[in-house]
Design an enzyme around this catalytic site. Sequence first.
Site, short mmCIF file in Angstrom:
data_model
loop_
_atom_site.label_atom_id
_atom_site.label_comp_id
_atom_site.label_asym_id
_atom_site.label_seq_id
_atom_site.Cartn_x
_atom_site.Cartn_y
_atom_site.Cartn_z
CE LYS A 230 -11.35 7.69 -19.45
NZ LYS A 230 -11.18 7.74 -18.00
CE1 TYR B 44 -15.94 11.86 -16.85
CE2 TYR B 44 -14.59 12.02 -14.87
CZ TYR B 44 -15.40 11.28 -15.71
OH TYR B 44 -15.66 9.97 -15.42
NE ARG C 69 -2.62 0.53 3.53
CZ ARG C 69 -1.98 1.06 4.59
NH1 ARG C 69 -1.53 2.30 4.54
NH2 ARG C 69 -1.80 0.35 5.68
CG ASP D 277 -8.29 15.84 -16.33
OD1 ASP D 277 -7.56 15.14 -17.05
OD2 ASP D 277 -9.38 15.43 -15.89
#
Length: 380
Positions: free
Chosen positions: A198, A101, A48, A173
């Site tokens: 993406k 978005y 983690r 972004d």
Amino acid sequence: MRGFSTNAIHAGQEPDPTTGAVIVPIHPSSTFIQDEVNSPRGGYEYSRAANPTRSALQECLAALEGARHAFAFGSGMGAADVALRVQLRPGDHVVIPHDAYGGTFRIIDKVLTQWGVEYSTVDLGDVAALRDALRPTTKLVWCETPTNPLLGIADVTAVAEVAHAGGARLVVDNTFASPYLQNPLALGADVVLHSTTKYVGGHSDVVGGALVLDDDELAEQIRFTQNSVGSVPGPFDAWLTLRGVKTLAVRMERHSDNAERVAEMLAAHPAVSQVLYPGLPTHPGHETAAKQMRRFGGMVSFRVAAGKEAALAVCAGTELFTLAESLGGVESLIEHPGEMTHASVAGSVLEVPDDLIRLSVGIEDIDDLLEDLRGALGRV
């Protein structure tokens, strides 16, 4: 200084010192041996906090954005959550694009407002409007360029100057552009965000996100918060993303080639009322995009002259363009934002036109893609 594709293939990816493997191994181990208490043998304690496969991906992403720090997350929204969480407190104000978005709008409007964070929506292509929107409590300007799904363009350098003059940081972004087409840190941004699901991953087979930055103090805050909330990718996800990024440059060139042809065809089609693509000289952000992007990318949106029902019919009528959410994979996708990816902004100031279609133009043969779209448009 190494070139982009060289970094994409080699940064953080030296052959394995134990086996000589050319490809970075997947390290699925959740824990690592310590020779003494608090003395981990290889520098890793628990996955983690850090994992060797994730570290390789992070080093590569930092190199591609020309940054000192990169952090990989389990999703783009996981990255957005931590970016917002470490920089905003109750009573703070954030400026977001008027066509942001839907997922970004949702986390700010539905989650952060419950904790006392305020926001304003602004057309970031209008620097004067941004300046007017800043408040003494504004701590963050959140920018997308190009925006999703309206392909709006903001001048990153100008937005950064206004944000910094007002005492705020700028997060960009960069998902639609990818690190190959645009590097916001070099233009004045403080933090760059990617949904690596993406274009960075590029094959529609992995979900991930990333934050990239230079600020050492902010990086430490992100590292601490990410570990605290556990917003991390698994090693196989990190490996898949690293595998995908190797071909990012060649893929983005083909995406851009194909999207330019698609935009030109749509602009001349009688069933189309408007094409939104920054590569078209008629786009209001064309000059700015040409200045700060290497090319104009693979995303094209357009409006259907006959309205919503016709737009829905076009979305259902293609064969090579698959009707599906997401974007940036090698295959072409088509969607209706108002009913799909941006349904969360329905009824808000960010609501998108109901005749809008968004294309993620893939890397198939362009003549086949054009024929597919012409066929679907010709049936409405």
